[in-house]
Design a protein around this motif. Structure first.
Motif, PDB file in Angstrom:
ATOM      1  N   VAL A  88       0.775  -1.126  -0.011  1.00 43.34           N
ATOM      2  CA  VAL A  88      -0.053   0.019  -0.044  1.00 43.34           C
ATOM      3  C   VAL A  88       1.052   1.169  -0.162  1.00 43.34           C
ATOM      4  N   VAL A  89       0.703   2.201  -0.977  1.00 48.21           N
ATOM      5  CA  VAL A  89       1.496   3.340  -1.158  1.00 48.21           C
ATOM      6  C   VAL A  89       0.456   4.370  -0.716  1.00 48.21           C
ATOM      7  N   LEU A  90       0.643   5.312   0.353  1.00 49.21           N
ATOM      8  CA  LEU A  90      -0.190   6.331   0.690  1.00 49.21           C
ATOM      9  C   LEU A  90       0.296   7.675   0.766  1.00 49.21           C
ATOM     10  N   PHE A  91      -0.285   8.578  -0.039  1.00 50.49           N
ATOM     11  CA  PHE A  91       0.242  10.011  -0.258  1.00 50.49           C
ATOM     12  C   PHE A  91      -0.349  10.913   0.613  1.00 50.49           C
ATOM     13  N   LEU A  92       0.317  11.643   1.573  1.00 49.05           N
ATOM     14  CA  LEU A  92      -0.348  12.661   2.452  1.00 49.05           C
ATOM     15  C   LEU A  92      -0.114  14.105   1.738  1.00 49.05           C
ATOM     16  N   PHE A  93      -1.263  14.736   1.797  1.00 48.60           N
ATOM     17  CA  PHE A  93      -0.926  16.110   1.309  1.00 48.60           C
ATOM     18  C   PHE A  93      -1.933  17.083   1.747  1.00 48.60           C
ATOM     19  N   THR A  94      -1.963  18.317   1.455  1.00 49.99           N
ATOM     20  CA  THR A  94      -3.031  19.363   1.769  1.00 49.99           C
ATOM     21  C   THR A  94      -3.191  19.849   0.670  1.00 49.99           C
ATOM     22  N   PRO A  95      -4.370  20.582   0.298  1.00 47.18           N
ATOM     23  CA  PRO A  95      -4.676  21.125  -0.965  1.00 47.18           C
ATOM     24  C   PRO A  95      -3.869  22.637  -1.068  1.00 47.18           C
ATOM     25  N   THR A  96      -3.543  23.189  -0.051  1.00 49.94           N
ATOM     26  CA  THR A  96      -2.767  24.375  -0.050  1.00 49.94           C
ATOM     27  C   THR A  96      -1.304  24.374  -0.205  1.00 49.94           C
ATOM     28  N   GLN A  99       4.130  22.175  -3.017  1.00 49.28           N
ATOM     29  CA  GLN A  99       5.007  21.353  -3.251  1.00 49.28           C
ATOM     30  C   GLN A  99       4.335  19.838  -3.408  1.00 49.28           C
ATOM     31  N   CYS A 100       3.162  19.663  -2.555  1.00 50.26           N
ATOM     32  CA  CYS A 100       2.291  18.569  -2.716  1.00 50.26           C
ATOM     33  C   CYS A 100       1.702  18.361  -4.136  1.00 50.26           C
ATOM     34  N   ALA A 101       1.405  19.251  -4.632  1.00 48.98           N
ATOM     35  CA  ALA A 101       0.799  19.260  -5.732  1.00 48.98           C
ATOM     36  C   ALA A 101       1.825  18.684  -7.149  1.00 48.98           C
ATOM     37  N   GLN A 102       3.400  19.226  -7.054  1.00 50.08           N
ATOM     38  CA  GLN A 102       4.320  19.154  -7.831  1.00 50.08           C
ATOM     39  C   GLN A 102       4.575  17.500  -7.536  1.00 50.08           C
ATOM     40  N   VAL A 103       4.741  16.971  -6.327  1.00 47.06           N
ATOM     41  CA  VAL A 103       5.255  15.617  -6.167  1.00 47.06           C
ATOM     42  C   VAL A 103       4.005  14.714  -6.552  1.00 47.06           C
ATOM     43  N   ARG A 104       2.767  15.167  -6.483  1.00 43.79           N
ATOM     44  CA  ARG A 104       1.938  14.190  -6.668  1.00 43.79           C
ATOM     45  C   ARG A 104       1.923  13.884  -8.398  1.00 43.79           C
ATOM     46  N   SER A 106       4.653  14.047 -10.029  1.00 42.14           N
ATOM     47  CA  SER A 106       5.827  13.038 -10.238  1.00 42.14           C
ATOM     48  C   SER A 106       5.355  12.002  -9.787  1.00 42.14           C
ATOM     49  N   LEU A 107       4.525  11.604  -8.882  1.00 42.02           N
ATOM     50  CA  LEU A 107       4.087  10.075  -8.273  1.00 42.02           C
ATOM     51  C   LEU A 107       3.154   9.572  -9.168  1.00 42.02           C
ATOM     52  N   GLU A 108       2.366  10.260  -9.806  1.00 40.83           N
ATOM     53  CA  GLU A 108       1.499   9.651 -10.884  1.00 40.83           C
ATOM     54  C   GLU A 108       2.397   8.984 -12.034  1.00 40.83           C
ATOM     55  N   LYS A 109       3.419   9.908 -12.484  1.00 40.91           N
ATOM     56  CA  LYS A 109       4.085   9.451 -13.622  1.00 40.91           C
ATOM     57  C   LYS A 109       4.888   8.220 -13.428  1.00 40.91           C
ATOM     58  N   VAL A 110       5.241   8.219 -12.248  1.00 40.50           N
ATOM     59  CA  VAL A 110       6.286   6.825 -11.938  1.00 40.50           C
ATOM     60  C   VAL A 110       5.307   5.831 -11.627  1.00 40.50           C
ATOM     61  N   VAL A 111       4.035   6.099 -11.045  1.00 44.52           N
ATOM     62  CA  VAL A 111       3.144   4.788 -11.022  1.00 44.52           C
ATOM     63  C   VAL A 111       2.487   4.316 -12.533  1.00 44.52           C
ATOM     64  N   SER A 112       2.234   5.455 -13.439  1.00 48.16           N
ATOM     65  CA  SER A 112       2.019   4.994 -14.597  1.00 48.16           C
ATOM     66  C   SER A 112       2.770   4.312 -15.440  1.00 48.16           C
ATOM     67  N   GLU A 113       4.219   4.506 -14.995  1.00 46.32           N
ATOM     68  CA  GLU A 113       5.247   3.798 -15.984  1.00 46.32           C
ATOM     69  C   GLU A 113       5.401   2.590 -15.329  1.00 46.32           C
ATOM     70  N   LEU A 114       4.873   2.082 -14.366  1.00 43.25           N
ATOM     71  CA  LEU A 114       5.157   0.659 -13.759  1.00 43.25           C
ATOM     72  C   LEU A 114       4.622  -0.394 -14.668  1.00 43.25           C
ATOM     73  N   GLU A 115       5.173  -1.517 -14.841  1.00 45.66           N
ATOM     74  CA  GLU A 115       4.906  -2.673 -15.477  1.00 45.66           C
ATOM     75  C   GLU A 115       3.263  -2.788 -15.015  1.00 45.66           C
ATOM     76  N   THR A 116       2.532  -3.557 -15.918  1.00 45.71           N
ATOM     77  CA  THR A 116       1.053  -3.709 -15.279  1.00 45.71           C
ATOM     78  C   THR A 116       1.093  -4.653 -14.272  1.00 45.71           C
TER      79      THR A 116
END
Length: 223
Positions: A88-96, A99-104, A106-116
């Motif tokens: 389980v990978v948990l991303f903790l953030f706040t809307p304000t 940096q959270c938005a930027q890291v998210r 990057s995280l989405e990119k990494v996850v989308s590139e993982l093999e199925t």
């Protein structure tokens, strides 16, 4: 604070980000002991004799199952994180948090590139700490924070607070799983060697048995 009736008393621990709540009786008989009851409640809070209440947003609406990240809240945190057999990978953030938005991203990119096949071994969640509390045992001090709960050791999560480049995030997410794969492969090789050795032993035993039988038959024929 989750107050649904009055009178109630709240003990708030703003340092640890949780609170305690007690509903007070309004009967005339128990009002006479109200001060004693409140003092007793406060002491129990101080001595950790009762469980604190974590602030939680309402349960999220039905979400698109194709989304990379599913939203969780304090109410269903335990269920979503612990009641499964996946990483389980948990991303903790706040809307304000900018940096959270930027890291998210990057995280989405990494996850989308993982093999199925690899991605199917994970569950990806996000939780907004502006409207949810998380237990202090996770020692969240800065945001954003990524926590991974390994499938075989959910009670010993790993926390990641940077650097947040794609390579570092990818290494962090895959480390436990890749170790699991390596261990599994090693065990498979050991099992193969054991089976191979057993086959050789069985083959030698059969050959020896046949050889003895043939010799015995040969001796019988000569007589």
């Amino acid at each position: 604070f989750g107050i649904t009736s009055l009178p109630s008393v709240v003990v708030a621990d703003f340092h640890h980000n949780y609170h305690y709540l007690k509903k007070l009786s309004i009967s005339q008989k128990e009002q006479n002991n109200l001060v004693t009851e409140i003092i007793s409640f406060v002491r129990k809070c101080e001595n950790n004799e009762i469980s604190p209440i974590l602030r939680s947003a309402p349960y999220p609406p039905i979400q698109n199952q194709n989304s990379l990240f599913q939203e969780i809240v304090a109410f269903n945190f335990e269920e979503k994180v612990f009641e499964n057999n996946k990483e389980v990978v948990l991303f903790l953030f706040t809307p304000t948090c900018k940096q959270c938005a930027q890291v998210r991203l990057s995280l989405e990119k990494v996850v989308s590139e993982l093999e199925t096949d690899l991605r199917s071994q994970f569950l990806f969640y996000e939780m907004n700490l502006y409207s949810n509390d998380i237990s202090t045992k996770y020692k969240i001090e800065i945001l954003p924070t990524i926590i991974i709960f390994p499938r075989k050791s959910k009670q010993n999560p790993r926390k990641f607070v940077g650097p947040f480049d794609n390579k570092s995030i990818s290494n962090f997410i895959q480390k436990d799983f890749l170790q699991f794969i390596r261990t599994k492969n090693v065990l498979t090789e050991i099992q193969k060697k054991k089976l191979s050795n057993q086959s050789k032993i069985l083959k030698n035993a059969l050959q020896s048995h046949l050889s003895i039988k043939l010799k015995s038959q040969s001796s019988t024929c000569s007589i």
